[in-house]
Write an enzyme that holds these catalytic residues in place. Structure first.
Site, PDB file in Angstrom:
ATOM      1  N   CYS A   1       0.824  -1.190   0.000  1.00 44.09           N
ATOM      2  CA  CYS A   1       0.000   0.000   0.000  1.00 44.09           C
ATOM      3  C   CYS A   1       0.875   1.264   0.000  1.00 44.09           C
ATOM      4  CB  CYS A   1      -0.852  -0.055   1.254  1.00 44.09           C
ATOM      5  SG  CYS A   1      -2.064   1.186   1.266  1.00 44.09           S
TER       6      CYS A   1
ATOM      7  N   CYS B   1      -4.531  -2.281   5.796  1.00 43.35           N
ATOM      8  CA  CYS B   1      -4.304  -0.897   5.406  1.00 43.35           C
ATOM      9  C   CYS B   1      -5.535  -0.383   4.665  1.00 43.35           C
ATOM     10  CB  CYS B   1      -3.077  -0.911   4.492  1.00 43.35           C
ATOM     11  SG  CYS B   1      -2.703   0.612   3.719  1.00 43.35           S
TER      12      CYS B   1
END
Length: 395
Positions: A100, A200
């Site tokens: 991410c 995330c």
């Protein structure tokens, strides 16, 4: 005034990061990334993006900085979620947080910020950046956060020099309690907010539920491998050279159902990961069972009793050539070179002494001590002192 765009996540760390930058005289803009809006897979309303974006907006308002939201859910699905499904399907365990940062925060998001005229992008990560000069060139170092308890450098182990050049980490010199104290003094809504858990941006997710969207349940057997299995008691051959020895030590043990006894059933080997203890649903053993390997092809989970089971431990891991990443490109190893480092194979793990060995096909990481649950698909990151030099996907 240099313009900085802060990824305001609605948490305390990015809130204080924005405040500190404003104090330092930057022109600060808050940008909230909306990366997910499928609430069907999150548990309860633990971390809905709506609350977060609202908190981020209130923080921006309080700090007197402009604020807007960007929707990156399409890129997030393509680059993170699809990749995760693909990795789990292959029987590997990806780390979405590392990806991410590499793919979303410091790539897609950073490009948007630079298009908006930003000189830098800032996040609330607990890590530090330093610039050194070498042969007339600026080189950016990624250093561990000053708060050893919260150091998040591992999550940034895939960043490049270009990404670091444009990044700021304002809270890297602070400890978490200091950050909370600043937020409380400013009366920010995020001052006492719990740290977000789970994936995330997606929040607290039941991983099997999440994976079941793409990977269908499929019943298979759980096999327990005893410590007495011959695979753990082989005599070690004599090696012609170091590379042969490393190849042997990094090899995965191969099991068959005949090596142990069937102790239960599961709904899909791809939902499980090496070292996992919970979710097996098998009782009646002297010590709890741990997953020592998964076979997604034949849909079998191999387990062993107790956290000291030899099937969990190995000293050497391998990273394929195309999955090696050096933040410090100037220190990159050439074939047959080696380097003493400190390394970790997961976030929160204490750094362990290791040696890197570069060979034609990739990189061996040889630890001084045995490591538990070295897991394919996760990242190994290597450091010297408090500087993160590089990382790679465990193959």
């Amino acid at each position: 005034m240099k313009r900085v765009i802060v990824g305001l996540s609605g948490g305390v760390d990015s809130s204080v990061a924005a405040y500190l930058l404003k104090e330092q005289g930057y022109e600060v803009i808050g940008l909230f990334m909306k990366n997910w809006h499928d609430d069907s897979v999150t548990i309860s309303n633990e971390c809905p993006w709506l609350d977060d974006s609202n908190d981020a907006m209130l923080v921006a308002d309080k700090l007197g900085i402009p604020f807007q939201t960007v929707d990156l859910s399409e890129q997030y699905k393509e680059r993170i979620v699809d990749y995760m499904f693909h990795e789990y399907e292959k029987g590997r365990t990806p780390n979405p947080d590392v990806l991410c940062n590499r793919e979303i925060k410091f790539d897609v998001f950073m490009k948007i910020a630079l298009d908006l005229g930003a000189d830098y992008v800032a996040t609330g990560h607990y890590c530090r950046k330093r610039t050194i000069e070498k042969e007339g060139e600026n080189i950016y170092q990624l250093l561990a956060g000053a708060d050893a308890n919260k150091d998040q450098s591992y999550f940034l182990c895939q960043l490049s020099q270009e990404q670091l050049a444009k990044s700021l980490f304002p809270i890297g010199e602070l400890t978490k309690p200091e950050v909370r104290e600043i937020a409380a003094k400013l009366d920010l809504i995020t001052a006492d907010k719990k740290d977000s858990q789970g994936l995330c941006f997606i929040g607290k997710v039941k991983l099997p539920d999440f994976l079941q969207q793409q990977l269908k349940p499929k019943e298979g057997v759980i096999v327990e491998i005893p410590e007495s299995n011959q695979v753990y008691h082989r005599s070690i051959p004599r090696f012609k050279n170091k590379e042969d020895e490393l190849a042997y030590l990094s090899e995965k043990a191969s099991y068959s159902i005949a090596d142990g006894k069937v102790v239960g059933k599961h709904q899909g080997a791809h939902y499980f990961t090496k070292g996992q203890r919970k979710g097996l649903g098998v009782g009646g053993t002297v010590e709890p069972l741990f997953v020592i390997d998964t076979d997604v092809k034949d849909n079998v989970i191999y387990t062993g009793q107790g956290k000291d089971h030899p099937g969990l431990y190995k000293k050497v891991l391998f990273v394929n050539q195309e999955e090696i990443h050096w933040i410090r490109e100037d220190l990159k190893l050439q074939v047959d070179e080696s380097m003493d480092v400190m390394a970790r194979i997961r976030y929160r793990q204490a750094l362990e002494k290791a040696t890197l060995h570069q060979v034609d096909s990739g990189l061996y990481v040889e630890f001084q001590e045995l490591q538990s649950a070295i897991t394919e698909g996760q990242f190994v990151a290597w450091y010297q002192e408090d500087e993160l030099l590089g990382s790679g996907v465990i193959s």
